[in-house]
Write an enzyme that holds these catalytic residues in place. Structure first.
Site, PDB file in Angstrom:
ATOM      1  N   THR A  40     137.372  48.120  30.103  1.00  0.00           N
ATOM      2  CA  THR A  40     135.509  48.672  29.574  1.00  0.00           C
ATOM      3  C   THR A  40     134.610  48.845  30.141  1.00  0.00           C
ATOM      4  OG1 THR A  40     136.459  47.768  27.180  1.00  0.00           O
ATOM      5  CG2 THR A  40     133.667  48.769  27.559  1.00  0.00           C
ATOM      6  N   HIS A  43     135.678  51.700  32.711  1.00  0.00           N
ATOM      7  CA  HIS A  43     135.466  52.862  32.173  1.00  0.00           C
ATOM      8  C   HIS A  43     134.399  52.948  32.574  1.00  0.00           C
ATOM      9  CE1 HIS A  43     139.638  53.710  30.440  1.00  0.00           C
ATOM     10  NE2 HIS A  43     139.108  52.578  29.553  1.00  0.00           N
TER      11      HIS A  43
END
Ligand code: NAD
Ligand code: ZN
Length: 341
Positions: A40, A43
């Site tokens: 995450t 990202h």
């Protein structure tokens, strides 16, 4: 304090001085010792479509951590200065049906630490006491730093009974590898792990996969033959987010097989629903960890000797974070730890 901040709505992260968080009456202030870099975070670093629509800028990011309690609000009991703690990064509303029923992982109003509110890539973090997890004495701090993704692995791996069953894990990323360790411990018979990354398949072998399959050169049908399976895999753990991996899994499950899906596909995925229907498959979506059954299981598994440390391949100081993100991007890593002391 020093913190890694998503300062601008462009790729990258910025190491900055920001004010220390002030704990509210129900909060615990934690001095961060070590953090894990999650997919995450990558990202968010890369600023992809998901990050652009999700992350408020500026924001201190990061949600995998271990640290010590330094202060607590007046309503907080049970925590003391110096306690070694990690935290459940899903902050729940406390008043919905599921929260009231003690099923906080089902809360529809979850806020993510380091995603929707300030995170753990910093010298200090403040979160509600109800999200703080106290570690058993003697735990390895790198292992403690990755309790959050370990929890994803434990929650997924224990979604269905695996004793004596044949398990297929698609995706040998850090979470797939930790799930492998858990299903082995939970006495699965055969565990086949797939990936397209030889480095990660090596780690899977090291962590006890019966078969580590590079799906670029071998099919799951080959794997079934090699293992001597007659009817297919009993339990599937989808941990790649790759649509083809999921379709291959569906096609190689035994009738009545059960699939727990953790991997997050980038967009909609079409599957042959006839396979699901006529083979009577169960598919369960997994998000996060159960609060706090999963956390008890994690602590118990580590205390009784489960070793997830092979999944940790790199360690950097917080000011070397660019190197940490670069090695994550390269795919030549398992879990990457940033040290804040
Ligand atoms: P990761 O990206 O490191 O691991 C995914 C692995 O899948 C990689 O090693 C990749 O090479 C492999 N892969 C790619 N194509 C494949 C294919 N066709 N067949 C088999 N493997 C293939 O991610 P991770 O940190 O281990 O997390 C696993 C997944 O879970 C990711 O999709 C992540 O976004 C998701 N995730 C979900 C939750 C949740 O709560 N549901 C939480 C954390 C992570
Ligand atoms: Zn709620």
């Amino acid at each position: 304090m020093k913190a890694l901040v998503k300062r601008h709505a462009t790729p990258g992260l910025w190491l900055e001085d920001v004010p220390e968080p002030e704990p509210g009456p129900n909060d615990v202030l934690i001095r961060i010792d070590r953090t894990g870099i999650c997919g995450t975070d990558l990202h968010i670093y890369n600023w992809d479509a998901w990050a652009q629509k999700t992350i408020p800028v500026p924001l201190v990011i990061g949600h995998e951590f271990v640290g010590e309690v330094v202060a607590a609000g007046p309503n907080v009991g049970g925590f003391h200065r110096g306690d070694l703690v990690s935290g459940e990064g899903h902050i729940t509303c406390g008043y919905c049906r599921h929260c009231l029923a003690g099923q906080r992982h089902l809360c529809p109003r979850t806020q993510g630490v380091g995603v929707n509110r300030p995170g753990a890539f910093a010298e200090y973090l403040s979160i509600p006491a109800s999200n703080v997890w106290k570690h058993a004495p003697g735990i390895d701090r790198d292992v403690a730093a990755i309790f959050d993704p370990f929890g994803n692995a434990v929650h997924t791996a224990l979604s269905f009974p695996v004793l004596g069953e044949d398990v297929l894990i698609t995706g040998a990323g850090p979470i797939g590898l930790m799930a492998l360790a858990v299903v082995r411990r939970a006495s699965a018979r055969y565990i086949a792990v797939t990936d397209v990354n030889p480095h990660r398949l090596e780690l899977a072998k090291k962590m006890g996969a019966t078969l580590a399959i590079d799906v670029r050169s071998r099919t799951l049908a080959d794997a079934q033959k090699e293992l001597g399976l007659l009817e297919g895999f009993d339990v599937g753990l989808e941990m790649s987010g790759n649509p083809q991996a999921f379709r291959d899994m569906l096609a190689n499950m035994a009738h009545g097989g059960r699939i727990a899906m953790l991997g997050i596909p980038e967009k909609e995925v079409a599957i042959d629903w006839n396979t699901v229907i006529f083979n009577m498959l169960t598919i369960k979506g997994i998000y996060g960890r159960e609060m706090y059954e999963t956390w008890y299981k994690m602590s118990e598994l580590i205390q009784t000797g489960l070793d997830i440390s092979p999944v940790i391949t790199h360690r950097f100081r917080f000011d070397e974070f660019e190197q940490g993100f670069a090695v994550m991007k390269s795919g030549l890593s398992g879990k990457v730890i940033l040290n804040w002391r």
